[in-house]
Design a protein around this motif. Structure first.
Motif, PDB file in Angstrom:
ATOM      1  N   PHE A  22       0.823  -1.188   0.000  1.00 33.57           N
ATOM      2  CA  PHE A  22       0.000   0.000   0.000  1.00 33.57           C
ATOM      3  C   PHE A  22       0.866   1.250   0.000  1.00 33.57           C
ATOM      4  N   ASN A  23       0.262   2.353  -0.414  1.00 33.39           N
ATOM      5  CA  ASN A  23       0.892   3.662  -0.278  1.00 33.39           C
ATOM      6  C   ASN A  23       0.440   4.221   1.062  1.00 33.39           C
ATOM      7  N   ILE A  24       1.387   4.484   1.946  1.00 36.39           N
ATOM      8  CA  ILE A  24       1.071   4.894   3.312  1.00 36.39           C
ATOM      9  C   ILE A  24       1.662   6.263   3.589  1.00 36.39           C
ATOM     10  N   LEU A  25       0.837   7.137   4.157  1.00 34.78           N
ATOM     11  CA  LEU A  25       1.315   8.431   4.637  1.00 34.78           C
ATOM     12  C   LEU A  25       1.615   8.271   6.122  1.00 34.78           C
ATOM     13  N   PHE A  26       2.879   8.400   6.484  1.00 37.33           N
ATOM     14  CA  PHE A  26       3.358   8.210   7.851  1.00 37.33           C
ATOM     15  C   PHE A  26       3.577   9.586   8.463  1.00 37.33           C
ATOM     16  N   MET A  27       2.742   9.955   9.416  1.00 37.19           N
ATOM     17  CA  MET A  27       2.850  11.265  10.057  1.00 37.19           C
ATOM     18  C   MET A  27       3.548  11.135  11.398  1.00 37.19           C
ATOM     19  N   GLY A  28       4.688  11.808  11.543  1.00 38.80           N
ATOM     20  CA  GLY A  28       5.423  11.857  12.801  1.00 38.80           C
ATOM     21  C   GLY A  28       5.892  13.270  13.050  1.00 38.80           C
ATOM     22  N   PRO A  29       4.959  14.231  13.195  1.00 43.95           N
ATOM     23  CA  PRO A  29       5.366  15.636  13.256  1.00 43.95           C
ATOM     24  C   PRO A  29       5.934  16.100  14.585  1.00 43.95           C
ATOM     25  N   PHE A  30       5.918  15.245  15.612  1.00 45.27           N
ATOM     26  CA  PHE A  30       6.436  15.677  16.912  1.00 45.27           C
ATOM     27  C   PHE A  30       7.956  15.747  16.837  1.00 45.27           C
ATOM     28  N   PRO A  31       8.575  16.889  17.168  1.00 47.59           N
ATOM     29  CA  PRO A  31       9.992  17.096  16.885  1.00 47.59           C
ATOM     30  C   PRO A  31      10.991  16.469  17.861  1.00 47.59           C
ATOM     31  N   ALA A  32      10.538  15.816  18.902  1.00 49.44           N
ATOM     32  CA  ALA A  32      11.483  15.284  19.888  1.00 49.44           C
ATOM     33  C   ALA A  32      12.220  14.062  19.337  1.00 49.44           C
ATOM     34  N   PHE A  77       9.365  22.433  14.812  1.00 43.90           N
ATOM     35  CA  PHE A  77       8.642  23.179  15.841  1.00 43.90           C
ATOM     36  C   PHE A  77       9.542  23.354  17.054  1.00 43.90           C
ATOM     37  N   ASP A  78       9.595  24.564  17.590  1.00 49.31           N
ATOM     38  CA  ASP A  78      10.475  24.890  18.715  1.00 49.31           C
ATOM     39  C   ASP A  78       9.703  24.744  20.028  1.00 49.31           C
ATOM     40  N   ILE A  79       9.661  23.526  20.542  1.00 50.03           N
ATOM     41  CA  ILE A  79       8.909  23.255  21.771  1.00 50.03           C
ATOM     42  C   ILE A  79       9.402  24.107  22.945  1.00 50.03           C
ATOM     43  N   PRO A  80      10.726  24.217  23.189  1.00 50.85           N
ATOM     44  CA  PRO A  80      11.173  25.005  24.354  1.00 50.85           C
ATOM     45  C   PRO A  80      10.738  26.470  24.312  1.00 50.85           C
ATOM     46  N   TYR A  81      10.508  27.015  23.117  1.00 54.27           N
ATOM     47  CA  TYR A  81      10.045  28.401  23.032  1.00 54.27           C
ATOM     48  C   TYR A  81       8.648  28.533  23.659  1.00 54.27           C
ATOM     49  N   TYR A  82       7.760  27.596  23.339  1.00 52.46           N
ATOM     50  CA  TYR A  82       6.388  27.638  23.835  1.00 52.46           C
ATOM     51  C   TYR A  82       6.251  26.993  25.217  1.00 52.46           C
ATOM     52  N   PHE A  83       7.064  25.980  25.458  1.00 55.69           N
ATOM     53  CA  PHE A  83       6.998  25.234  26.704  1.00 55.69           C
ATOM     54  C   PHE A  83       8.417  25.042  27.231  1.00 55.69           C
ATOM     55  N   PRO A  84       8.936  26.010  28.003  1.00 56.57           N
ATOM     56  CA  PRO A  84      10.299  25.867  28.545  1.00 56.57           C
ATOM     57  C   PRO A  84      10.434  24.570  29.341  1.00 56.57           C
ATOM     58  N   LYS A  85      11.583  23.924  29.197  1.00 57.12           N
ATOM     59  CA  LYS A  85      11.803  22.617  29.838  1.00 57.12           C
ATOM     60  C   LYS A  85      11.550  22.656  31.339  1.00 57.12           C
ATOM     61  N   THR A 111       1.276  19.619  15.240  1.00 52.95           N
ATOM     62  CA  THR A 111       0.571  19.161  14.038  1.00 52.95           C
ATOM     63  C   THR A 111       0.244  20.332  13.128  1.00 52.95           C
ATOM     64  N   GLU A 112      -0.223  21.427  13.705  1.00 55.60           N
ATOM     65  CA  GLU A 112      -0.516  22.622  12.905  1.00 55.60           C
ATOM     66  C   GLU A 112       0.753  23.137  12.227  1.00 55.60           C
ATOM     67  N   HIS A 113       1.861  23.119  12.962  1.00 56.95           N
ATOM     68  CA  HIS A 113       3.142  23.548  12.389  1.00 56.95           C
ATOM     69  C   HIS A 113       3.510  22.667  11.191  1.00 56.95           C
ATOM     70  N   ASP A 117       3.769  23.564   6.826  1.00 56.73           N
ATOM     71  CA  ASP A 117       5.034  23.480   6.104  1.00 56.73           C
ATOM     72  C   ASP A 117       4.740  23.487   4.597  1.00 56.73           C
ATOM     73  N   PRO A 118       5.474  24.282   3.809  1.00 61.41           N
ATOM     74  CA  PRO A 118       5.197  24.365   2.361  1.00 61.41           C
ATOM     75  C   PRO A 118       5.255  23.015   1.648  1.00 61.41           C
ATOM     76  N   LYS A 119       6.159  22.128   2.044  1.00 56.42           N
ATOM     77  CA  LYS A 119       6.253  20.817   1.385  1.00 56.42           C
ATOM     78  C   LYS A 119       5.030  19.957   1.686  1.00 56.42           C
ATOM     79  N   VAL A 120       4.518  20.062   2.898  1.00 56.78           N
ATOM     80  CA  VAL A 120       3.319  19.300   3.263  1.00 56.78           C
ATOM     81  C   VAL A 120       2.106  19.875   2.546  1.00 56.78           C
TER      82      VAL A 120
END
Length: 132
Positions: A22-32, A77-85, A111-113, A117-120
């Motif tokens: 099958f053709n599968i779209l694999f979404m893993g947008p979480f940057p960690a 996506f810059d998680i520490p900017y929005y949610f400092p460690k 996910t919104e980020h 993305d222009p490529k997405v």
């Protein structure tokens, strides 16, 4: 009745693997990177089973494969900017509900980020992913 379901499950596992890919779209947008380390195992398994995978992630796969198309979200996506460690670790023990709210919010933002993305956006607009 439960034995019937168990036998059916075992029979399904013992059936030979079909040759359908099958053709599968694999979404893993979480940057960690820690999340990517275990998500990549799912990606590798899909490829080993012969599927054609388009992966939307923040990290490149450690290997190349002829059935893999990577769309790398850049910049990630810059998680520490929005949610400092330091806040994340303090909130960890606040309450289960507050933790759920925080991770829900992080999930929506990442996910919104990714979807902005222009490529997405180009992939979505291309309509090549629509199965007939």
């Amino acid at each position: 009745m439960q034995l019937c379901w168990l036998l059916l499950a075992v029979a399904a596992l013992l059936m030979p693997i079909t040759s359908n890919a099958f053709n599968i779209l694999f979404m893993g947008p979480f940057p960690a990177p820690s999340h990517w380390m275990w998500l990549e195992h799912f990606l590798r398994e899909l490829l080993q089973r012969g599927h054609h995978v388009t992966a939307v992630t923040n990290h490149r796969a450690k290997y190349q494969h002829e059935n893999l198309t990577e769309i790398i979200i850049d910049p990630p996506f810059d998680i520490p900017y929005y949610f400092p460690k330091e806040n994340i670790f303090k909130m960890r023990f606040a309450s289960d509900f507050q933790n759920l709210q925080m991770w829900w919010h992080v999930g929506l933002l990442t996910t919104e980020h990714a979807l902005n993305d222009p490529k997405v956006k180009s992939l979505i607009a291309s309509k090549i992913w629509i199965s007939i």
